[in-house]
Design a protein around this motif. Structure first.
Motif, PDB file in Angstrom:
ATOM      1  N   GLU A  68      66.053 -28.008 -19.857  1.00  0.00           N
ATOM      2  CA  GLU A  68      66.114 -29.392 -20.335  1.00  0.00           C
ATOM      3  C   GLU A  68      66.832 -30.268 -19.321  1.00  0.00           C
ATOM      4  OE1 GLU A  68      66.401 -28.323 -25.099  1.00  0.00           O
ATOM      5  OE2 GLU A  68      68.206 -28.964 -24.049  1.00  0.00           O
ATOM      6  N   LEU A  70      68.619 -33.920 -18.909  1.00  0.00           N
ATOM      7  CA  LEU A  70      69.214 -34.900 -19.810  1.00  0.00           C
ATOM      8  C   LEU A  70      69.849 -36.058 -19.062  1.00  0.00           C
ATOM      9  CD1 LEU A  70      70.175 -31.758 -20.853  1.00  0.00           C
ATOM     10  CD2 LEU A  70      70.544 -33.126 -22.872  1.00  0.00           C
ATOM     11  N   VAL A  75      67.586 -36.041 -24.095  1.00  0.00           N
ATOM     12  CA  VAL A  75      66.681 -35.175 -23.353  1.00  0.00           C
ATOM     13  C   VAL A  75      65.569 -36.031 -22.751  1.00  0.00           C
ATOM     14  CG1 VAL A  75      65.082 -33.232 -23.495  1.00  0.00           C
ATOM     15  CG2 VAL A  75      67.197 -33.191 -24.827  1.00  0.00           C
ATOM     16  N   VAL A  78      61.471 -31.569 -20.561  1.00  0.00           N
ATOM     17  CA  VAL A  78      61.627 -30.181 -20.991  1.00  0.00           C
ATOM     18  C   VAL A  78      60.579 -29.322 -20.278  1.00  0.00           C
ATOM     19  CG1 VAL A  78      61.451 -28.590 -22.945  1.00  0.00           C
ATOM     20  CG2 VAL A  78      62.506 -30.828 -23.264  1.00  0.00           C
TER      21      VAL A  78
END
Length: 137
Positions: A68, A70, A75, A78
């Motif tokens: 992930e 961020l 987020v 992914v």
């Protein structure tokens, strides 16, 4: 026991060379990125994410991995990575599974004080990567 690790290099551009698996990272940020104004939109930010999982960690070897990206707690991206347990080990160190992911974030709105980072998740977070913090010029 060897820990799971995730290391990130943040840069302006990543070039893959045609002759082999060599890459050049252009404009590497050393943990901070100065912004010309409090709120700014980065045209592009590239991430080179390297992770290592000890092959002795059988609890991680046969579970799907989730990488992930961020901005602070939000987020942005992914990556779902299939279980590594059946992957051939083609490494100088057969005790470690190594992975490399290159990712580009385009037209990224950021503000002074924001932080970009990544984590490797296998059910729970197993590794946090180093961050890039945005500061005032």
């Amino acid at each position: 026991m060897m820990p799971v690790s995730l290391h990130i290099q943040y840069c302006d551009s990543i070039i893959r060379h045609a002759d082999d698996f060599r890459y050049s990272l252009i404009g590497i940020y050393p943990g901070v990125c100065p912004l010309p104004s409090r709120d700014f939109v980065l045209a592009q930010l590239n991430l080179s994410l390297n992770f290592e999982i000890p092959t002795s960690r059988k609890d991680l070897s046969f579970a799907p991995l989730r990488l992930e990206i961020l901005r602070d707690a939000d987020v942005l991206s992914v990556f779902e990575i299939p279980p590594v347990g059946n992957a051939p080990v083609v490494s100088e160190n057969p005790e470690v599974f190594s992975g490399l992911v290159h990712h580009s974030l385009d037209n990224l709105p950021v503000s002074v004080g924001d932080k970009i980072w990544a984590r490797l998740v296998v059910g729970d977070v197993v590794a946090n990567g180093n961050s890039l913090k945005f500061i005032a010029m």
